[in-house]
Scaffold this active site. Structure first.
Site, short mmCIF file in Angstrom:
data_model
loop_
_atom_site.label_atom_id
_atom_site.label_comp_id
_atom_site.label_asym_id
_atom_site.label_seq_id
_atom_site.Cartn_x
_atom_site.Cartn_y
_atom_site.Cartn_z
N ASP A 119 -3.45 -8.50 57.89
CA ASP A 119 -4.71 -9.20 57.66
C ASP A 119 -4.84 -9.59 56.18
O ASP A 119 -4.31 -8.92 55.30
CB ASP A 119 -5.89 -8.31 58.05
CG ASP A 119 -6.06 -8.23 59.57
OD1 ASP A 119 -5.36 -8.95 60.28
OD2 ASP A 119 -6.91 -7.43 60.03
N GLU A 161 -1.96 -13.18 58.79
CA GLU A 161 -3.27 -13.84 58.87
C GLU A 161 -3.47 -14.67 57.61
O GLU A 161 -3.83 -14.16 56.55
CB GLU A 161 -4.40 -12.80 59.00
CG GLU A 161 -5.73 -13.46 59.27
CD GLU A 161 -6.92 -12.68 58.72
OE1 GLU A 161 -8.02 -12.87 59.24
OE2 GLU A 161 -6.73 -11.92 57.77
N ASP A 209 -13.15 -12.44 65.65
CA ASP A 209 -14.21 -12.82 64.72
C ASP A 209 -14.87 -14.15 65.10
O ASP A 209 -15.81 -14.58 64.41
CB ASP A 209 -13.67 -12.94 63.29
CG ASP A 209 -13.41 -11.59 62.66
OD1 ASP A 209 -14.06 -10.61 63.07
OD2 ASP A 209 -12.57 -11.51 61.74
#
Length: 221
Positions: free
Chosen positions: A17, A63, A116
């Site tokens: 991430d 990500e 998200d």
């Protein structure tokens, strides 16, 4: 870092991430406030080398969403890690939008939406009329709505050249905002959604299998 344990391998997938933090990060003094902080150069290729040595043959997803500085693009290319494509980010009217499937490179991971994001159905309801027209034009579908358009969008990511396609279960089920997993920067009500008994039903499972077979995404281990 998200881990999925798999037979025969310590890790199946490792997702890094906020990949941008390897290139640069914002540092705030322990006794300071955010405005006292400054951007600093990250470890870059040295950390990538250490990750590769640590996880061996495991697959990595980077990500690379949000504001992407040139250094992120460069490091992503050098690492060979696939970046992420989010279909819900695609329909701003720009034909060169990197999230439109015709602009994908094979070495990427496409999501209809992530934890998200809104569910596809909720997103379709909330986007502007202009964005919804772009969706319809891209799909060449000016008749269907709701769940039918969600199914078309799932087919769209399935049939893309992306090496990996990830579709949240909420999108397969055609669920709305009540099934959203997480709303960033909010407290309460997140990470609470669960499938109900009997979900997915046999018809949905058959449709999932049909699509993955048609687009060559069915894999057996």
């Amino acid at each position: 870092k998200k881990r999925i344990r798999a037979a025969g391998s310590m890790y199946d997938v490792v997702r890094i991430d906020h990949f941008i933090g390897i290139v640069r990060y914002y540092a705030i003094p322990a006794d300071g406030v955010p405005v006292d902080g400054a951007f600093r150069e990250g470890p870059g290729a040295k950390l990538i080398e250490a990750i590769d040595e640590s996880i061996g043959d495991a697959k990595v997803i980077a990500e690379d969403l949000g504001v992407v500085v040139p250094g992120v693009r460069k490091l992503l290319e050098e690492s060979g890690y696939p970046g992420m494509k989010i279909l819900e980010f695609a329909f701003d009217g720009n034909r060169e939008n990197e999230y439109l499937p015709h602009n994908y490179e094979r070495n990427c991971v496409v999501y209809s939406g992530t934890h998200d994001n809104e569910t596809l159905l909720s997103w379709l309801e909330d986007i502007t009329p202009a964005e919804r027209r772009q969706v319809r034009k891209y799909l060449n579908n000016f008749k269907d709505s709701g769940k039918e358009l969600c199914d078309d969008l799932i087919c769209l990511v399935m049939q893309s050249v992306a090496n990996l396609c990830i579709v949240p279960m909420q999108d397969y089920l055609g669920l709305g905002s009540d099934a959203r997993i997480n709303t960033p920067s909010t407290l309460g009500g997140n990470w609470e959604w669960r499938m109900k008994p009997g979900e997915p039903d046999e018809g949905t499972v058959r449709e999932m299998e049909r699509m993955t077979k048609i687009y060559g995404r069915l894999r057996f281990t």
